[in-house]
Enzyme design. Sequence first.
Site, PDB file in Angstrom:
ATOM      1  N   THR A 283      32.446  36.912  43.424  1.00 45.02           N
ATOM      2  CA  THR A 283      32.911  35.550  43.690  1.00 45.02           C
ATOM      3  C   THR A 283      31.793  34.705  44.292  1.00 45.02           C
ATOM      4  OG1 THR A 283      35.081  36.501  44.129  1.00 45.02           O
ATOM      5  CG2 THR A 283      34.704  34.235  44.891  1.00 45.02           C
TER       6      THR A 283
ATOM      7  N   TYR B  58      31.540  50.410  44.540  1.00 46.44           N
ATOM      8  CA  TYR B  58      32.326  49.431  43.790  1.00 46.44           C
ATOM      9  C   TYR B  58      32.180  49.698  42.296  1.00 46.44           C
ATOM     10  CZ  TYR B  58      33.546  44.669  42.140  1.00 46.44           C
ATOM     11  OH  TYR B  58      34.089  43.594  41.493  1.00 46.44           O
TER      12      TYR B  58
ATOM     13  N   LYS C 261      36.016  50.814  45.788  1.00 46.23           N
ATOM     14  CA  LYS C 261      36.726  49.654  45.264  1.00 46.23           C
ATOM     15  C   LYS C 261      36.792  49.799  43.762  1.00 46.23           C
ATOM     16  CE  LYS C 261      36.216  44.616  44.669  1.00 46.23           C
ATOM     17  NZ  LYS C 261      35.273  43.487  44.888  1.00 46.23           N
TER      18      LYS C 261
END
Lengths: 301, 301, 301, 301
Positions: free
Chosen positions: A48, A136, A164
């Site tokens: 993001t 991740y 994640k």
Amino acid sequence: MNVPFNGIIAYPITPFDEKERVDITVFKNQVERLVTSGTHGIAPLGSTGVLPYLSDEEKEAVTEATIKQVNKRVPILVGVSCLTTERTIYHAKFAESAGATAVMVIPMSYWKLTDEEIFSHYDAVASKITIPIMAYNNPATAGIDMSPDLLRRLLEIPNVTMVKESTGDVQRMHYLRKEIGEEVAFFNGANPLALAAFAAGANGWCTAAPNLIPELNLGLYAAIRDNDLVRAQGTFYKQLKLLKFIVEKGLPRSIKEGLNLLGEEGGQLRSPLKQLSQMEINELAILMEECGKDIQPTAMV
Amino acid sequence: MNVPFNGIIAYPITPFDEKERVDITVFKNQVERLVTSGTHGIAPLGSTGVLPYLSDEEKEAVTEATIKQVNKRVPILVGVSCLTTERTIYHAKFAESAGATAVMVIPMSYWKLTDEEIFSHYDAVASKITIPIMAYNNPATAGIDMSPDLLRRLLEIPNVTMVKESTGDVQRMHYLRKEIGEEVAFFNGANPLALAAFAAGANGWCTAAPNLIPELNLGLYAAIRDNDLVRAQGTFYKQLKLLKFIVEKGLPRSIKEGLNLLGEEGGQLRSPLKQLSQMEINELAILMEECGKDIQPTAMV
Amino acid sequence: MNVPFNGIIAYPITPFDEKERVDITVFKNQVERLVTSGTHGIAPLGSTGVLPYLSDEEKEAVTEATIKQVNKRVPILVGVSCLTTERTIYHAKFAESAGATAVMVIPMSYWKLTDEEIFSHYDAVASKITIPIMAYNNPATAGIDMSPDLLRRLLEIPNVTMVKESTGDVQRMHYLRKEIGEEVAFFNGANPLALAAFAAGANGWCTAAPNLIPELNLGLYAAIRDNDLVRAQGTFYKQLKLLKFIVEKGLPRSIKEGLNLLGEEGGQLRSPLKQLSQMEINELAILMEECGKDIQPTAMV
Amino acid sequence: MNVPFNGIIAYPITPFDEKERVDITVFKNQVERLVTSGTHGIAPLGSTGVLPYLSDEEKEAVTEATIKQVNKRVPILVGVSCLTTERTIYHAKFAESAGATAVMVIPMSYWKLTDEEIFSHYDAVASKITIPIMAYNNPATAGIDMSPDLLRRLLEIPNVTMVKESTGDVQRMHYLRKEIGEEVAFFNGANPLALAAFAAGANGWCTAAPNLIPELNLGLYAAIRDNDLVRAQGTFYKQLKLLKFIVEKGLPRSIKEGLNLLGEEGGQLRSPLKQLSQMEINELAILMEECGKDIQPTAMV
């Protein structure tokens, strides 16, 4: 096992000014909104936050601004992923020394990396810091899909304590829980999978959505904590269309416009990213209103 | 239409020293080998040259070293792709001023780019230089698959005059030829598709293989020029296993070891890339011998 | 090794009457057209012939009609695939006794079959007949993708002497040729891959296209036999759009309408298959005209 | 809206004797076990019941045996899918006249069907019966993936009142619920997705697992009915490995062996299906013991 996160981990965008320079003032405002909304952690420099689009200096400025603004109110997870091991170590050490609670590392690839290369990459980074690492997995952005078996190996590195998962496949979460054990700390990174992931036992949800609808994100987590599936389901379906929209249109682009719709400063994007079309902005406004948000009338055409 | 390439365009690796610094001396030697082997163009800073792993300064040094070493004997295609538009323009302008014949641009992505974003990216780069651009489609490394329709649009930008296709799908080449017209200049970037691509009418073959087997690569092209499919087929099948091996194991890793097997300096890799296992090196040696190469006995265990 | 086919193997449709009953008279006319057009083999009861939509009695009638009409002018390849081994054996024996040259067997699946189950299936069928078997790989219709290694195993069964590959992946053909040996008899079943497959060394092309454009299909093969790649390329590109159209819209539906456009009887389809829309028929007419065919003016609206 | 099912809908296998003939006596015993175990519906002639491997007469015998044995204790869902529309109508009418509560229809394909063809197929079947239809989407066995939009259209046909989703993608269920409305009756057919599907609001779970572990399947549903996610999660993870095993190895093969392990008659398989290897049987035995079942010591080697 050092797992300093649970619940809703919020991802701020990295806003730019008219000349496409990072706008730290706007950034700090957004971080403040996320903290005061009640989210349980802040994660700058994620997807993001367009991490790979930033220079070393910009990354450092964003890290420092986050730590200063949050001021220990919630834990901080700093993204430090780079293509080379050397640069990843550099930023991981910077984050630790600046005061980050943990770092997130995704094995960015250009060349597909072997499992051995990925393991060594994590091991090299982990050996240079003492704070925990969240591994991740997100093939859609990184270009590599780490198998559950590789994730299991990574979790054997002492300070790799969290995973994640953003593949969007709930079976991966089942596998992590079933194979690695009930104590494994896994976090969901696929927004439209939020309910299924919590049902599967996820510790938390890594999401940019709290920039726009923190009440609903926190509400889903609260219902899960209350063991109230019926309420969780209702809360989830209320926000699902918006979650799907921001993923499909891209988080930096969608969150920026959503902030504008709320009367907040979303800043500009860095090229090649371009802003949503007016039709897409209108669609976003409708979805936000369905989530109970007041939209600035001037924002829609 | 300015199409300064055809035939075999050779991709040098970027060699590193023991401290993982770019080794320009070894690099120049490899460029010299490629030119004297008879290949028809040199393309530094491609995937083979681990472009995304290099700093700005390193990219500039590699560009200048190539131009100096080649010394106008063959045309030069410099890779200038970066995640942001601003950095891509910077390197494209540098390449032009340094004397490159053309630049190659792949739309690197972290966030999936829209067609509009990709078009604007190319358009912005093209407007800042006068040398031609080869648009490069390779979803496996870039994370984006440009549709034939998008490629057609890109070719309408005046100095985007060439397409390199590496999807490995021969139908894409058929489409380019059939839809865009017989005059479209398309190049094959998928090594195991070399024969099918030439049969489909490709102008050339962008490949790292000439570092190891230039005779066979050039031989395939010569057979095609002679309209001798039977000979082309024989030449292709002779090198196919090696072509598949270097793609599967990764071009930088495979070419480096292949050079060592030939008694040439392949240098070191930059982390996270790791060298092939001894078993893989032995397999490579056998495949190179099947291609008629003499292997240094000390290189195998 | 008994390989009774090469070149263009033509697949007739199975036409139906207004009540969706098989129309043997129309079928025989179509078979006759295919033989007199010069194709090198006839293959009833393929996918084009909607084999799985037919009852046992209908399959037998189609087999007998083909053999009678062809009358030994060219070899005949009869499709005998069924879901169960018992039924497949039944139809293979019927085809042999009726006078078929060879049978084609695709491992139809509902449940994904293991390699062992597929091997035993072929072995059981092969042991009950003496004519050769063409093993057919087409995951798009059968739901199973036989690996090159499994195909290699199947070819060790004495009368499994041919492979038809319809995955649309030219690498599979490379593999068959390279791994199994130059003498392997492989046939291409993916129409848009016709040129690439011949370039890769395919023995023949199994196709429904000769119902509409036999001159172009035979012309491609002739150019390949003459080792004239330039001519082959030109002939291929001339027919490519039509080849793609008939595959995309479905062979039984496309061929039926194409026959009508030529003034031939295409018959009706069996439900759930429905005829092409008028817009699709008009598109087909244009593509056929581009292939040099005269279209019946009454056929277009 | 006529939705006669909810909860756990159990799928019996179709057992065969030594000569691969359907064994109705063993079949009835298995149906009786499923009814007395407390499952909420019985679904003969599903994928588990190897529907496509059976002749018309065998399908009719299985249908009649189910209805007689169940004797109105629970509702019955009969699989009637065939490749052609005519045969599907035939079996749907047979099922209705024999006393089935509803029929299940999957759009079997050999040729990929268009949406229009699928809609007409369902519409034609629906118009010939008055009992409700469950539309079944399972690309893995049928070869067609019906889009959510097509499913929505099918639900507009008056007696198409239920959807069974087996794509394994929980987002499809979210979409059905969100787009078609909360009242849509959707059932999960992907065993490893049982928890996620109930969390998403599924009405029921179509599964072969109750042949082996009905207590755990029913326990999961009961926890969901009690709005007790914590208990549901625990029950789900207890059975997950077994659910994955029976899917991966194929339901008819796995259930047959599992029955043998419980000391029940599982019968034989019909070729080309082959029984599990002894190693696979041993693995199944361990997974069943982990689910709390007593295994016959003679069954393991």
